[in-house]
Design a protein around this motif. Structure first.
Motif, short mmCIF file in Angstrom:
data_model
loop_
_atom_site.label_atom_id
_atom_site.label_comp_id
_atom_site.label_asym_id
_atom_site.label_seq_id
_atom_site.Cartn_x
_atom_site.Cartn_y
_atom_site.Cartn_z
N GLU A 188 -2.31 -6.65 8.82
CA GLU A 188 -1.72 -7.99 8.84
C GLU A 188 -2.11 -8.81 10.06
OE1 GLU A 188 2.48 -7.55 8.19
OE2 GLU A 188 2.17 -7.10 6.06
N LYS A 232 -3.43 -4.04 5.50
CA LYS A 232 -2.22 -3.40 5.99
C LYS A 232 -1.94 -3.75 7.45
CE LYS A 232 -0.22 -0.38 4.11
NZ LYS A 232 0.98 -0.33 3.25
N GLU A 283 7.90 -0.36 0.63
CA GLU A 283 7.21 -1.61 0.89
C GLU A 283 7.31 -2.54 -0.32
OE1 GLU A 283 2.79 -3.19 2.34
OE2 GLU A 283 3.13 -1.09 1.83
N ASP A 284 7.58 -3.85 -0.06
CA ASP A 284 7.71 -4.89 -1.08
C ASP A 284 8.91 -4.73 -1.99
OD1 ASP A 284 5.36 -6.08 -0.15
OD2 ASP A 284 4.11 -4.84 -1.44
N HIS A 285 9.81 -3.82 -1.65
CA HIS A 285 11.01 -3.62 -2.45
C HIS A 285 12.06 -4.64 -2.02
CE1 HIS A 285 14.72 -1.74 -3.90
NE2 HIS A 285 13.97 -1.00 -4.71
N GLY A 286 12.74 -5.23 -3.02
CA GLY A 286 13.79 -6.18 -2.71
C GLY A 286 14.98 -5.51 -2.06
#
Length: 346
Positions: A274, A272, A342-345
């Motif tokens: 990164e 997380k 998070e990671d949603h288009g």
């Protein structure tokens, strides 16, 4: 009937509210009363924008041309150009210097240090500027401090040959012309500051050195004279990030290694971060001496609120500087994007 006039009235009100909000953002709120006032105006401005959005959607859905097309142009003209050019406000900034790591805790710094020292000790008789640029918490200040304080022979000789000077007033310009110096400018945000400093720095062919750290590319590229090097700080690789986290979270464990029962949680937590050293260091410190139940609780709520964890307050403050430095309209853009999971288009 009457929609054009009504939209005109709404436009005037929206411009006034947005101007107020921009001014409040520049000045900053002083007390709770002002905070409440600003919040109320912001809510009302958002409601007005919603009304305009609904109206535009209605017009677009009609697709009848003629008057509808003209109304669309009218609305677009009202919305565009309402944001003003923000002047940079100089605020007291908290430096990453409070987060210096001990020598035995540093990870992935040796090659960076050797690169900086190569530029630093190249024997160039003219002024050399070294700009180190990277996001908040990436380790810019730590790299500079470690390079200067390193005990190898090159660092020792550089400290003997250079004079450390602090800019106190314009009168120090004479010193910069007569002495060979090492000048460190840490966490610079604005080229206007460099405009003023440049007046003092006249290359005297003595081989002086300037090291500058910044988050902003235009500041890093600013020409102060002489030779110029730019180093972009890279975030930690996966193995380096894991090593740093273990040094902070498991320093009391045998060989500083991660116990097997924590490994899955710890790897997720490091992922997380990164590769950002500041986040890795803070989260590792947060997890130090926690039991399995506490680890599990944090793991189940990885999107924690920074403000609710005192050990993560430094991350909050340092990264918040980058948000506060954004122009007013980009702050809204950033916050809109943050609404998506998070990671949603998008």
């Amino acid at each position: 009937m009457g929609v054009r006039d009504a939209i005109g009235d709404v436009k005037d009100e929206l411009i006034s509210m947005q101007s107020f909000l921009v001014d409040a953002d520049k000045k900053g709120t002083i007390n709770e009363g002002e905070k409440t006032w600003v919040a109320n105006v912001r809510d009302l401005a958002n409601e007005v924008e919603d009304v305009i959005d609904q109206f535009m959607y209605h017009i677009i859905s009609q697709q009848t041309g003629g008057r509808s097309a003209r109304e669309m142009v009218l609305i677009n003209n009202y919305i565009e150009g309402t944001s003003s050019k923000d002047n940079h406000k100089w605020i007291v900034r908290r430096s990453e210097s409070s987060l210096f790591l001990k020598e035995n805790e540093l990870v992935g710094i040796e090659n960076k240090r050797q690169l900086i020292m190569g530029w630093f000790m190249d024997g160039e008789p003219h002024q050399t500027v070294i700009s180190i640029v990277g996001m908040g918490g990436s380790g810019k200040t730590t790299l500079v401090a470690n390079t200067y304080n390193n005990d190898d022979e090159a660092s020792k000789s550089s400290r003997l040959e250079f004079h450390e000077l602090q800019i106190i007033s314009k009168n120090t310009g004479e010193l910069f012309r007569e002495e060979m110096y090492l000048l460190v400018l840490d966490d610079i945000w604005d080229t206007n500051v460099l405009d003023e400093i440049k007046v003092l720095l006249q290359d005297s062919c003595l081989g002086s050195r300037i090291i500058l750290t910044t988050r902003k590319e235009d500041v890093a590229c600013y020409h102060l004279g002489g030779k110029h090097h730019i180093h972009h700080i890279q975030l930690l690789q996966k193995e380096e990030a894991w090593e740093l986290f273990c040094k902070k979270a498991f320093s009391s464990s045998p060989n500083g290694s991660c116990p097997w029962e924590f490994k899955s949680f710890a790897q997720t937590l490091v992922g997380k971060c990164e590769g950002l050293p500041l986040a890795i260091t803070a989260s590792g410190s947060l997890m130090y001496s926690k039991n399995l139940s506490q680890w599990n609780k944090i793991y189940s709520n990885l999107n924690w609120s920074l403000s609710k964890n005192p050990k993560l307050e430094a991350v909050n403050k340092i990264l918040l500087l980058s948000f506060n430095d954004l122009p007013y309209h980009l702050k809204h853009c950033f916050l809109y994007c943050s609404l998506f999971p998070e990671d949603h288009g998008i």
